[in-house]
Design a protein around this motif. Structure first.
Motif, PDB file in Angstrom:
ATOM      1  N   VAL A 115       0.951  -1.304  -0.037  1.00 14.09           N
ATOM      2  CA  VAL A 115       0.007   0.030  -0.090  1.00 14.09           C
ATOM      3  C   VAL A 115       0.755   1.253  -0.033  1.00 14.09           C
ATOM      4  N   THR A 116       0.739   2.054  -1.085  1.00  8.94           N
ATOM      5  CA  THR A 116       1.587   3.212  -1.067  1.00  8.94           C
ATOM      6  C   THR A 116       1.152   4.578  -1.105  1.00  8.94           C
ATOM      7  N   GLU A 117      -0.409   4.630  -0.936  1.00  3.16           N
ATOM      8  CA  GLU A 117      -0.777   5.854  -0.824  1.00  3.16           C
ATOM      9  C   GLU A 117      -2.403   5.889  -0.243  1.00  3.16           C
ATOM     10  N   ALA A 118      -2.972   6.823   0.205  1.00  2.79           N
ATOM     11  CA  ALA A 118      -4.174   6.815   0.911  1.00  2.79           C
ATOM     12  C   ALA A 118      -4.685   8.228   0.624  1.00  2.79           C
ATOM     13  N   THR A 119      -6.214   8.128   0.928  1.00  2.00           N
ATOM     14  CA  THR A 119      -7.050   9.311   0.994  1.00  2.00           C
ATOM     15  C   THR A 119      -7.084   9.912   2.189  1.00  2.00           C
ATOM     16  N   VAL A 120      -7.005  11.211   2.757  1.00  2.00           N
ATOM     17  CA  VAL A 120      -7.483  11.665   3.833  1.00  2.00           C
ATOM     18  C   VAL A 120      -8.966  11.926   3.759  1.00  2.00           C
ATOM     19  N   SER A 121      -9.634  11.035   4.692  1.00  2.00           N
ATOM     20  CA  SER A 121     -11.250  11.048   4.634  1.00  2.00           C
ATOM     21  C   SER A 121     -11.767  11.973   5.587  1.00  2.00           C
ATOM     22  N   THR A 122     -11.288  12.094   6.950  1.00  2.00           N
ATOM     23  CA  THR A 122     -11.895  12.999   7.745  1.00  2.00           C
ATOM     24  C   THR A 122     -11.049  13.614   8.647  1.00  2.00           C
ATOM     25  N   TRP A 123     -10.763  14.764   8.882  1.00  2.00           N
ATOM     26  CA  TRP A 123     -10.082  15.277   9.812  1.00  2.00           C
ATOM     27  C   TRP A 123     -10.912  15.674  11.161  1.00  2.00           C
ATOM     28  N   PHE A 124     -10.528  15.005  12.183  1.00  2.00           N
ATOM     29  CA  PHE A 124     -11.441  15.358  13.530  1.00  2.00           C
ATOM     30  C   PHE A 124     -10.997  16.670  14.224  1.00  2.00           C
ATOM     31  N   LYS A 125      -9.898  17.207  13.961  1.00  2.00           N
ATOM     32  CA  LYS A 125      -9.264  18.308  14.503  1.00  2.00           C
ATOM     33  C   LYS A 125      -9.137  19.439  13.653  1.00  2.00           C
ATOM     34  N   GLN A 126      -9.059  20.681  14.023  1.00  2.00           N
ATOM     35  CA  GLN A 126      -8.825  21.940  13.149  1.00  2.00           C
ATOM     36  C   GLN A 126      -7.819  22.570  13.681  1.00  2.00           C
ATOM     37  N   VAL A 127      -7.106  23.542  12.717  1.00  2.00           N
ATOM     38  CA  VAL A 127      -5.949  24.384  13.030  1.00  2.00           C
ATOM     39  C   VAL A 127      -6.331  25.124  14.364  1.00  2.00           C
ATOM     40  N   GLY A 128      -5.330  25.046  15.294  1.00  2.00           N
ATOM     41  CA  GLY A 128      -5.740  25.660  16.579  1.00  2.00           C
ATOM     42  C   GLY A 128      -6.395  24.869  17.717  1.00  2.00           C
ATOM     43  N   ASP A 129      -6.730  23.707  17.341  1.00  2.00           N
ATOM     44  CA  ASP A 129      -7.318  22.844  18.163  1.00  2.00           C
ATOM     45  C   ASP A 129      -6.221  22.281  19.188  1.00  2.00           C
ATOM     46  N   THR A 130      -6.328  22.216  20.596  1.00  2.00           N
ATOM     47  CA  THR A 130      -5.476  21.727  21.508  1.00  2.00           C
ATOM     48  C   THR A 130      -5.804  20.100  21.465  1.00  2.00           C
ATOM     49  N   VAL A 131      -4.796  19.240  21.597  1.00  2.00           N
ATOM     50  CA  VAL A 131      -4.828  17.746  21.713  1.00  2.00           C
ATOM     51  C   VAL A 131      -4.115  17.000  22.647  1.00  2.00           C
ATOM     52  N   ALA A 132      -4.659  15.785  22.949  1.00  2.00           N
ATOM     53  CA  ALA A 132      -3.920  15.195  23.921  1.00  2.00           C
ATOM     54  C   ALA A 132      -2.870  14.074  23.089  1.00  2.00           C
ATOM     55  N   GLN A 133      -1.897  13.655  23.771  1.00  2.00           N
ATOM     56  CA  GLN A 133      -1.102  12.680  23.088  1.00  2.00           C
ATOM     57  C   GLN A 133      -1.906  11.301  22.713  1.00  2.00           C
ATOM     58  N   ASP A 134      -2.071  10.698  21.515  1.00  2.00           N
ATOM     59  CA  ASP A 134      -2.541   9.647  21.007  1.00  2.00           C
ATOM     60  C   ASP A 134      -4.102   9.936  20.880  1.00  2.00           C
ATOM     61  N   GLU A 135      -4.536  11.234  20.799  1.00  2.00           N
ATOM     62  CA  GLU A 135      -5.912  11.770  20.486  1.00  2.00           C
ATOM     63  C   GLU A 135      -6.017  11.557  18.891  1.00  2.00           C
ATOM     64  N   MET A 136      -7.125  11.179  18.519  1.00  2.00           N
ATOM     65  CA  MET A 136      -7.180  10.610  17.172  1.00  2.00           C
ATOM     66  C   MET A 136      -7.240  12.092  16.470  1.00  2.00           C
ATOM     67  N   LEU A 137      -6.341  12.428  15.321  1.00  2.00           N
ATOM     68  CA  LEU A 137      -6.446  13.584  14.541  1.00  2.00           C
ATOM     69  C   LEU A 137      -7.231  13.459  13.241  1.00  2.00           C
ATOM     70  N   CYS A 138      -7.094  12.281  12.491  1.00  2.00           N
ATOM     71  CA  CYS A 138      -7.619  12.029  11.211  1.00  2.00           C
ATOM     72  C   CYS A 138      -7.803  10.633  10.915  1.00  2.00           C
ATOM     73  N   GLU A 139      -8.502  10.424   9.991  1.00  2.00           N
ATOM     74  CA  GLU A 139      -8.603   9.189   9.580  1.00  2.00           C
ATOM     75  C   GLU A 139      -8.175   9.109   8.045  1.00  2.00           C
ATOM     76  N   LEU A 140      -7.548   8.207   7.643  1.00  2.00           N
ATOM     77  CA  LEU A 140      -6.728   7.893   6.185  1.00  2.00           C
ATOM     78  C   LEU A 140      -7.544   6.517   5.550  1.00  2.00           C
ATOM     79  N   GLU A 141      -7.975   6.605   4.288  1.00  2.00           N
ATOM     80  CA  GLU A 141      -8.710   5.501   3.726  1.00  2.00           C
ATOM     81  C   GLU A 141      -7.583   5.037   2.683  1.00  2.00           C
TER      82      GLU A 141
END
Length: 497
Positions: A115-141
Motif C-alpha cells: 500500500v503506497t498511498e491513502a486518501t484523507v477521509s476525515t479530519w477530527f481536529k482543526q487548526v488551533g485545536d489543542t490535542v492530547a497525546q494519542d488523541e485521534m487527529l484524522c482518518e485515512l482510507e
C-alpha cells in the motif's frame, strides 16, 4: 555547519542516474530522512533522504541533469540559524513555536505491505485545536482498510498540510503540531490551500528525462501514459507499463451515462466512490474476467446442527467465553471437504497449480464502508472454540475499520454468509486468486419428504462458486455434498468420515 547531500550507491553495474524531481527548494526546512529528491536510473527510481536536519542550501544538480555515484547533489545548513526567507514570512508561526515548544510533524503511519498511498477521509481536529497525546487527529482510507492517525504528542495543531480528499503517499506529512498546551495557531486559512491549488493548476510538470527518451523511442505520446510521479510526472516505469500493457486493457471503457432529465438531475446526489469501494469493484470485475466461474447448489437440513448447538451453547459459553455459532460448524465442514477435494483449496499460477497443504479460511464480513475478508490462518488446526473466538475478534476489528493488511491476505478459501441479511439464494463471486467460495443463506422452515412422510425442516441453500479452469464439475459437486453430509450428521466431523 554544512552537510553535503550526495548520490547514494545505485546498485551493481549502475554508475549514473538522472535527477528526476526535487521535493525541496533552497531555504526550505528539512528533517532527518525527509525525502529531498528522486533519482532515476535505467533500472530503478531512487529516493534521496536528508542526512541531517537543517535548511536547504544550494542545489548543485538540477532536475534533468545526469550525475555519477557519490556526486554532490546539494548542501544543507544544519540547525535553524540558516533559515531563508520562507520561515521569516511566517512570524505568527515562529512566535507560537518559540513560546510553547518545538514543532512536531504528523506523518502518514505505516499503511501495510504493497500500500503506497491513502486518501484523507476525515479530519477530527482543526487548526488551533489543542490535542492530547494519542488523541485521534484524522482518518485515512486506503484501497483496503481505514487507518486512524493519533497525535504523536500533546500540543496544538498549527497547520494542516493534507486536506480532506487529498491523496497522500506513505510517510508523507499530514500536519504540523506545536508541543505544549498553550500554543495557538494563527495561520491564515488561505495559506494551506494555496500550495495544492498551485500544484493542481500547474500541469506543466516536466516528465522524467528517461521517460521522454523512452517515449520517443517507442513512438508514443505523453497523453497515452498515466504518470505515477509527483504531480502526475511520467516516470520511466510508467512508459514501460503503457508499452507492455495488453491491448485489451485499453479497449472496453465504461459506457457513457444516458442523458438525465433536468428535473431528475436536480434531485440526484453524486458521491465519489471510496477507495475501498473502487477496489472492491475492480477486484470483483477482474475475478469475472479472469476465472471461468461457475456455481453449483445444494441444500442442507440444519436440524442436527441446531440441536447440537442448542444442547451445548450454554456450557460452551461458560467454558470458552464465546458463543457457539454456526460459522464454526461450516468452517469445520469446509476444512473436512477441502481435504478430500484439494483443488478447491488451490490456485493457478501461470501454467502451474499450487496446492495448499493448509487452510487459511477467509470469512467475508460486511462493514459500513464495504465488504472485507479477514483471514483465519490455519483454520484446519483449530478447535470450535478457537474458530469462534477468531471470527468474533476479526469481525469486531472489521466493523471498527482496524483490520491490518496482514489480516486480509493469504486466504485459500472463503465463506460468505448472506443469510444474516435474509438472502435465500445467491451466487457468490470468487475472491482471487482463490478457486472456491461457499455461500451460506437464510435458514427457512420448508416441507421436506423424509422416509415417505412430509415434515417441516430448517433448510439452508448452499452455493459453491468455483474456478472451472482448475476445479471440475465432479469435484465441485462432491465438495458440496461432503459439506452437506458433515452438517446433517456432525458426528462425521469427529470420526473424520
Amino acid at each position: 555547519m554544512s552537510t553535503e547531500v550526495r548520490v547514494p550507491t545505485l546498485g551493481e553495474s549502475v554508475t549514473e542516474a538522472t535527477v528526476a524531481t526535487w521535493f525541496k527548494n533552497p531555504g526550505d526546512r528539512v528533517e532527518v530522512d525527509e525525502m529531498l529528491c528522486e533519482l532515476e536510473t535505467d533500472k530503478v527510481t531512487v529516493e534521496v533522504p536528508s542526512p541531517a536536519a537543517g535548511t536547504m542550501g544550494e542545489i548543485v544538480a538540477a532536475e534533468g541533469e545526469t550525475v555519477g555515484v557519490d556526486a554532490l547533489l546539494a548542501t544543507i545548513s544544519e540547525g535553524g540559524e540558516a533559515a531563508a526567507p520562507a520561515p521569516a514570512a511566517k512570524p505568527a508561526e515562529a512566535a507560537a513555536s518559540s513560546d510553547t515548544g518545538e514543532a512536531i510533524d504528523v506523518m502518514v503511519p505505516t499503511l501495510g505491505e504493497s500500500v503506497t498511498e491513502a486518501t484523507v477521509s476525515t479530519w477530527f481536529k482543526q487548526v488551533g485545536d489543542t490535542v492530547a497525546q494519542d488523541e485521534m487527529l484524522c482518518e485515512l482510507e486506503t484501497d483496503k482498510v481505514s487507518v486512524e492517525v493519533p497525535a504523536p504528542a500533546a500540543g496544538t495543531i498549527t497547520e494542516i498540510l493534507a486536506k480532506e480528499g487529498d491523496t497522500v503517499e506513505a510517510s508523507a506529512k499530514l500536519a504540523i503540531m506545536t508541543s505544549g498546551s498553550g500554543a495557538v495557531a494563527t495561520k491564515p486559512a488561505a495559506a494551506p490551500a494555496a500550495a495544492p491549488a498551485a500544484a493542481a493548476t500547474g500541469k506543466d510538470v516536466e516528465d522524467a528525462p528517461a521517460a521522454k527518451k523512452l517515449m520517443a523511442e517507442k513512438g508514443i505520446s505523453a497523453d497515452q501514459v498515466t504518470g505515477s510521479g509527483r504531480d502526475g510526472r511520467i516516470m520511466k516505469e510508467d512508459v514501460l507499463k503503457a508499452v507492455t500493457a495488453p491491448a485489451a486493457a485499453a479497449a472496453p471503457a465504461a459506457a457513457p451515462r444516458a442523458p438525465v432529465h433536468a428535473d431528475d438531475a436536480a434531485r440526484e446526489e453524486r458521491v465519489k466512490m471510496t477507495r475501498l469501494r473502487q477496489t472492491i469493484a475492480k477486484r470483483l470485475k477482474d475475478s469475472q474476467n479472469t476465472a471461468a466461474m461457475l456455481t453449483t447448489y445444494n441444500e442442507v437440513d440444519m436440524t442436527e446442527v441446531m440441536a447440537l448447538r442448542n444442547e451445548y451453547k450454554d456450557l460452551f459459553l461458560k467454558k470458552h467465553g464465546v458463543k457457539l455459532g454456526f460459522m464454526s460448524f461450516f468452517t469445520k465442514a469446509c476444512v473436512h471437504a477441502l481435504k478430500e477435494i484439494p483443488e478447491v483449496n488451490a490456485e493457478i499460477d501461470g501454467t502451474d497449480v499450487v496446492y495448499k497443504n493448509f487452510v487459511h479460511m477467509g470469512i467475508a464480513a460486511g462493514t459500513p464502508t464495504g465488504l472485507v475478508v479477514p483471514v483465519i490462518r490455519d483454520a484446519d488446526a483449530m478447535s470450535f472454540a478457537d474458530i469462534e473466538k477468531a471470527i468474533a475478534e476479526k469481525g469486531a476489528r472489521a466493523r471498527d475499520g482496524k483490520l491490518s493488511m496482514a489480516e486480509m491476505q493469504g486466504g485459500t478459501f472463503t465463506i460468505s454468509n448472506g443469510g444474516v441479511y435474509g438472502s435465500l439464494m445467491s451466487s457468490p463471486i470468487l475472491n482471487p486468486p482463490q478457486s472456491g467460495i461457499l455461500g451460506m443463506h437464510k435458514i427457512q422452515d420448508r416441507p421436506m419428504a423424509i422416509k415417505g412422510q412430509v415434515v417441516i425442516r430448517p433448510m439452508m441453500y448452499l452455493a459453491l462458486s468455483y474456478d472451472h479452469r482448475i476445479v471440475d464439475g465432479k469435484g465441485a459437486v462432491t465438495f458440496l455434498v461432503r459439506v452437506k453430509e458433515a452438517l446433517e450428521d456432525p458426528r462425521r466431523l469427529l470420526m473424520d468420515l
